[in-house]
Design a protein around this motif. Sequence first.
Motif, short mmCIF file in Angstrom:
data_model
loop_
_atom_site.label_atom_id
_atom_site.label_comp_id
_atom_site.label_asym_id
_atom_site.label_seq_id
_atom_site.Cartn_x
_atom_site.Cartn_y
_atom_site.Cartn_z
N PHE A 129 4.21 -113.74 13.11
CA PHE A 129 4.93 -112.58 12.57
C PHE A 129 6.42 -112.85 12.46
O PHE A 129 7.06 -112.47 11.48
CB PHE A 129 4.68 -111.38 13.49
CG PHE A 129 5.24 -110.08 12.99
CD1 PHE A 129 4.55 -109.32 12.05
CD2 PHE A 129 6.44 -109.58 13.47
CE1 PHE A 129 5.06 -108.11 11.58
CE2 PHE A 129 6.96 -108.37 13.02
CZ PHE A 129 6.26 -107.64 12.07
N CYS A 130 6.98 -113.53 13.45
CA CYS A 130 8.43 -113.73 13.51
C CYS A 130 8.90 -114.99 12.79
O CYS A 130 9.98 -115.01 12.20
CB CYS A 130 8.90 -113.77 14.96
SG CYS A 130 8.78 -112.19 15.83
N TRP A 131 8.10 -116.05 12.86
CA TRP A 131 8.56 -117.35 12.35
C TRP A 131 7.65 -117.81 11.20
O TRP A 131 6.49 -118.12 11.41
CB TRP A 131 8.56 -118.41 13.45
CG TRP A 131 9.07 -117.90 14.77
CD1 TRP A 131 8.44 -117.95 15.96
CD2 TRP A 131 10.34 -117.29 15.03
NE1 TRP A 131 9.21 -117.40 16.95
CE2 TRP A 131 10.38 -116.98 16.41
CE3 TRP A 131 11.43 -116.96 14.23
CZ2 TRP A 131 11.48 -116.36 16.99
CZ3 TRP A 131 12.52 -116.34 14.82
CH2 TRP A 131 12.54 -116.06 16.18
N PRO A 132 8.16 -117.88 9.97
CA PRO A 132 7.34 -118.33 8.85
C PRO A 132 6.80 -119.74 9.03
O PRO A 132 5.75 -120.07 8.49
CB PRO A 132 8.29 -118.24 7.65
CG PRO A 132 9.66 -118.15 8.22
CD PRO A 132 9.52 -117.50 9.54
N SER A 133 7.50 -120.56 9.80
CA SER A 133 7.02 -121.93 10.05
C SER A 133 5.72 -121.94 10.84
O SER A 133 4.99 -122.94 10.82
CB SER A 133 8.09 -122.73 10.79
OG SER A 133 8.41 -122.11 12.04
N ALA A 134 5.43 -120.84 11.53
CA ALA A 134 4.20 -120.76 12.33
C ALA A 134 3.06 -120.09 11.55
O ALA A 134 1.97 -119.90 12.10
CB ALA A 134 4.46 -120.00 13.62
N TYR A 135 3.32 -119.74 10.28
CA TYR A 135 2.31 -119.05 9.47
C TYR A 135 1.78 -120.01 8.41
O TYR A 135 2.54 -120.77 7.80
CB TYR A 135 2.93 -117.83 8.79
CG TYR A 135 1.96 -117.05 7.92
CD1 TYR A 135 1.12 -116.08 8.46
CD2 TYR A 135 1.89 -117.30 6.55
CE1 TYR A 135 0.24 -115.37 7.65
CE2 TYR A 135 1.02 -116.60 5.74
CZ TYR A 135 0.20 -115.63 6.30
OH TYR A 135 -0.69 -114.94 5.50
N THR A 136 0.48 -119.98 8.17
CA THR A 136 -0.14 -120.81 7.14
C THR A 136 -0.52 -119.93 5.95
O THR A 136 -1.45 -119.13 6.05
CB THR A 136 -1.40 -121.52 7.67
OG1 THR A 136 -1.05 -122.32 8.80
CG2 THR A 136 -2.00 -122.41 6.58
#
Length: 819
Positions: A57-64
């Motif tokens: 939710f907070c970090w786009p780098s952690a989203y696929t």
Amino acid sequence: MPVIDSSTVDWRIADTGTLAPDWIETVAQITGLTRPEKGARLLWARGIRTAEALRGFCWPSAYTPASPFAFGEEMTKAVARLMLARDRVEKVAIWGDFDADGITSTAVLWDGLKQFFDEPGQLTYFIPNRLKESHGLSIVGIDQLAAQDVTLIVTCDTGSTNPDEIDYAHSLGLEVIVSDHHTLPAVRPNVVAIVNPRALPSDHPMANLSGVAMAYKLVEALYERLPDVPTRPLSELTDLVAIGLIADLVELTGDCRYLAQVGIEQLQTHLKSAYPIRPGVAQLLKLCRRAGDRPTDISFGIGPRINAVSRIYGEASFCVELLTSQDSDRCQDLAEKTELANTRRKALQNDVLKQATHQLETRDLSTTGVIVLCDPQWPVGVLGLVAAQVAQQYGRPTILLTQDTPADDGDDVLVRGSARSVNQIDLYDLVSSQAHLLTGFGGHPYAAGLSLPAKDLPMFQAAINQQYRQKMGAELSSPVVQVDLSVTVAELGQDLFQELKLLEPCGMGNPVPKLLIQNCWFENVWHQKLKDRTGGKVGYIKTSFELCDESGNHKSSSKFPGLWWGHYKEDVPPGRWDVVAELDYNSHPKSRRYEVRLIDIRPAQVASSTAEAKRLNSLARQGAVDRPESWLIDHRTAAMSTQNDLAASTPDSNAGSGATSNDTEESLKIDRCPTLWTDFQLWQHQAQQSHKSLALAYAFPTENNPVDTWTTLLGLAKFLSRTEQPVTRERLAERLGICDRTLELGLIALAKTGFAVSASAIDIRLSFDEKFKSVNSETDRLTALGRFLAAVQEEGFRRQYFYQAPVSALQSTLLSQAI
């Protein structure tokens, strides 16, 4: 704009539920914030309840993000046809729309497809004129493209509801790829492909993509199929995607949130570089005094400016050039033109809102579920904006229409305009139920455009309200303000802002947190009328102030700056108030500060901090131990139904008004709710002298709105001055429903306002003279008025206490005080 009557606005306090014991610590570890209790509660309330979900939710780098080919066969067909057009060197036209989502969609396809269609004149774009044409494909536009030898049309943010126009294009030899996010037709149109997120399951991460996001996914798919062709990274398109996403108010979840996040990261690079990738976007950020690092820089800055162009000029094609050109001088000229359109839009919007509000003031809305208003003089370009304001203010879906100029051929005159919804009501469903009356219609559940014959407008208005009642029931909706957190003024500032920022980017489904600040007041209130870049006034205003409460150290007051858009300083009342606001940060170099934006206000629901009020609160909480020989009798619960049956008599001069006695009864009855302990003590003394008990027989007190009370007093003063009639103190106080001490403060406020007050032992005489007003400063007038309003409010609190307090507490206090 007048303050909305707080009694008609429903403030709903969000229930954050019970947090997991380690949730605050989890949020602190992942975000790096120190003890982010309020931020953790907000995240929990919005369904973010695991460490994995929080990181995504907070970090786009952690989203696929999802693959563009999750759209299946439709995306595969669209990409294949584009690749074929590239190989054949066909002429391809992008068909966009004139709002911010449509403009940015066109810009994304223009910038993205140019990587693949690089032959001169091979790629072009077409955007309808808002003031002459409607959303979607048109016969006239298709003819123009056919005359230019275009063989393939790629739509963006439009086309799903144009089967007839698509058939017409096909008959001329033009094929169509539809890239859109609006309602899917029941029957698949005659297209090469139709790529639309509404074909996906509702829980799919791409189900909420807007038009610009769909355009981006189409380009992304082409990048994947032909990875060696592009010379610019795909990420350079994400700033345009963020602008369109946030301006179009789509639900920022899943891939929408991810694209908005990475887009804002790209957006803020423009003002950090001497040679920005998009000089036009850099110019827009400078003009709206934004840094580009906040979603509000789009929603309150870039988005309204792009939308304003078609609303004012009709023609918005130059906005695509503004967003994609590398010519800095040209971009500066176009940005200036955009800025002027926005200031003109503000003035028009303000005028139409005043006119719409005036229409509503003369109508009975008690049985109106959907507001429908029409004025042939209204400019169609701002009707959607004003409809949204009216819908929020009155808590009802709103449709605003204007009338076309009658045609020479005698055809039916059309009315056309925009509709906006509120309170989760599906407006698209309501309006589409009357499709048989409409000549044009399209949109979302919360926003739509429509047209119909003017002669059918009364029938449409009646039918849509009937449909509303069938679907929603007889109960009409009210404006709703969803409150997320209760805070004090001392808690406002950087630390709280960083916690709230965890939720950004905010939008539909994840709104900006609303903060409740109770028992506060306003100082240093001032408004200014905004001007355009040429110095001309635009009739649009904002009021600045300092919000204060008593949450500072050592019981001193805390202050915090704020703004109230669209309001004059006179709309900001003196006295104690509860307010709902949003916390924001102004990043402009000349005015960097944290500030609140006022959303709604209502009279404070808690007592002021006087020592007496605190003591009354303490007594109400503690109660008191009943004495065996109870001499205070409680008839308050029955007083409402029996009040009219109580015998009326003139109160004893020593007892004060409100106590009645009857020789056939054993108690002295108090039939008027007291405001002071001294009143109670006098009644107690009279009861003791006559060897009677004291009966509380007063009804629940009528709530006095302080502002309404002042308005009534002012009206009475004008009447008495004009007629030169005297009035007794008792009569005036009774008419206002206040005690003599509060009335005295009211008379002082009248004197500061320009009235000469002549008070004798018998009566009061009032006369108005402008010169009396001129000798008092604005500060003196506001101070006197504030004291009166605070006294009315305090008196109301005391009455509520004397009605609700346990008999044991009243009796104990009376016995502890000697007369």
